[in-house]
Design an enzyme around this catalytic site. Structure first.
Site, PDB file in Angstrom:
ATOM      1  N   HIS A 110       0.827  -1.213   0.000  1.00 47.52           N
ATOM      2  CA  HIS A 110       0.000   0.000   0.000  1.00 47.52           C
ATOM      3  C   HIS A 110       0.862   1.263   0.000  1.00 47.52           C
ATOM      4  O   HIS A 110       0.371   2.348   0.275  1.00 47.52           O
ATOM      5  CB  HIS A 110      -0.959   0.013   1.198  1.00 47.52           C
ATOM      6  CG  HIS A 110      -2.054  -1.013   1.093  1.00 47.52           C
ATOM      7  ND1 HIS A 110      -2.984  -1.213   2.081  1.00 47.52           N
ATOM      8  CD2 HIS A 110      -2.361  -1.910   0.111  1.00 47.52           C
ATOM      9  CE1 HIS A 110      -3.818  -2.189   1.714  1.00 47.52           C
ATOM     10  NE2 HIS A 110      -3.454  -2.622   0.528  1.00 47.52           N
ATOM     11  N   ASP A 225      -2.610 -10.995  22.146  1.00 42.42           N
ATOM     12  CA  ASP A 225      -1.891  -9.769  21.819  1.00 42.42           C
ATOM     13  C   ASP A 225      -0.706 -10.094  20.895  1.00 42.42           C
ATOM     14  O   ASP A 225       0.044 -11.039  21.150  1.00 42.42           O
ATOM     15  CB  ASP A 225      -1.399  -9.160  23.130  1.00 42.42           C
ATOM     16  CG  ASP A 225      -0.583  -7.912  22.898  1.00 42.42           C
ATOM     17  OD1 ASP A 225      -1.206  -6.856  22.703  1.00 42.42           O
ATOM     18  OD2 ASP A 225       0.662  -8.003  22.886  1.00 42.42           O
TER      19      ASP A 225
END
Ligand code: ZN
Length: 237
Positions: A110, A225
């Site tokens: 991106h 996490d």
């Protein structure tokens, strides 16, 4: 799985940068896009039709993004590469934190905030120098030709960089293992990369909170996490 694999590719999304204080824009209430229509400020048409507004909106945001530091998850991925256990990182993130953490082979599908380029002649400018191009005006002007300068991030309405996608696809075609970290694997064409690998017999491991469309294809799904999970992986290795 990492030990057994001759070629491992890590695919990362917004979740890997959340511990660095960069919110995932799809998380309700914290998102970058929450108060503004993305098509108004992050579409290529918006850049061309009101370039001053585009830079007014994005300059402070890129500044803030540029001040963020890599976290232990970025560093764990860099260490895996250094140990020869990971070939490359393919990332949807524009924050350049994989490189800051020491990853060598990073494919930023991106784009990146690291550089901006002239839309007329292609002249490239680093993030720290782009401000000098504003002069007295409101838009960044190319020092070589006077054209409009645009950050090298992929805006809505723009194609993904062809070379980067070709690299990413080639890596996934020859990988034995894809490790997806912090991506919900919903944004195409990157979301199609695990399929490319799975179709060639590769295995898939997912380290992401929340569901992904690939959960049933994954050999392992870790939903904790990202920092804790990647530290545990490093320790185990
Ligand atoms: Zn130029």
């Amino acid at each position: 799985m990492i030990r057994e694999s001759a070629s491992t590719v890590v695919l990362t999304g917004a979740g890997v940068s959340v511990p660095s204080g960069i919110p995932d824009f799809r998380t309700p209430g914290t998102g970058l896009w929450e108060k503004v229509d993305p098509f108004e400020v992050a579409h290529i048409d918006a850049f061309h039709s009101d370039t001053a507004r585009f830079w007014r909106y994005w300059s402070p945001r890129f500044h803030e993004l540029g001040s963020k530091e890599p976290n232990a998850a970025h560093r764990a991925i860099a260490e895996l590469e250094e140990r020869g256990l990971v070939d490359a990182v393919v990332t949807q993130n524009i924050d350049r934190l994989h490189r800051a953490a020491g990853s060598q082979r990073v494919i930023e599908v991106h784009g990146t905030i690291e550089t901006s380029s002239c839309t007329a002649c292609g002249e490239s400018v680093g993030i720290d120098d782009v401000e000098t191009l504003f002069g007295d005006g409101e838009i960044a002007v190319c020092p070589a030709c006077g054209g409009k300068v645009k950050p090298d991030v992929v805006l809505f309405g723009e194609m993904l960089p062809e070379a980067a996608m070709e690299d990413a696809t080639a890596l996934c075609e020859q990988a034995d293992l894809i490790v997806c970290v912090g991506s919900s694997l919903e944004v195409y064409p990157v979301a199609g990369l695990p399929s490319v690998a799975l179709n060639r017999g590769a295995r898939l491991a997912i380290v992401t909170k929340g569901p992904t469309p690939y959960d049933r294809d994954a050999t392992v799904k870790l939903g904790g996490d990202v920092v804790d999970e990647l530290r545990a992986i490093l320790t185990a290795l």
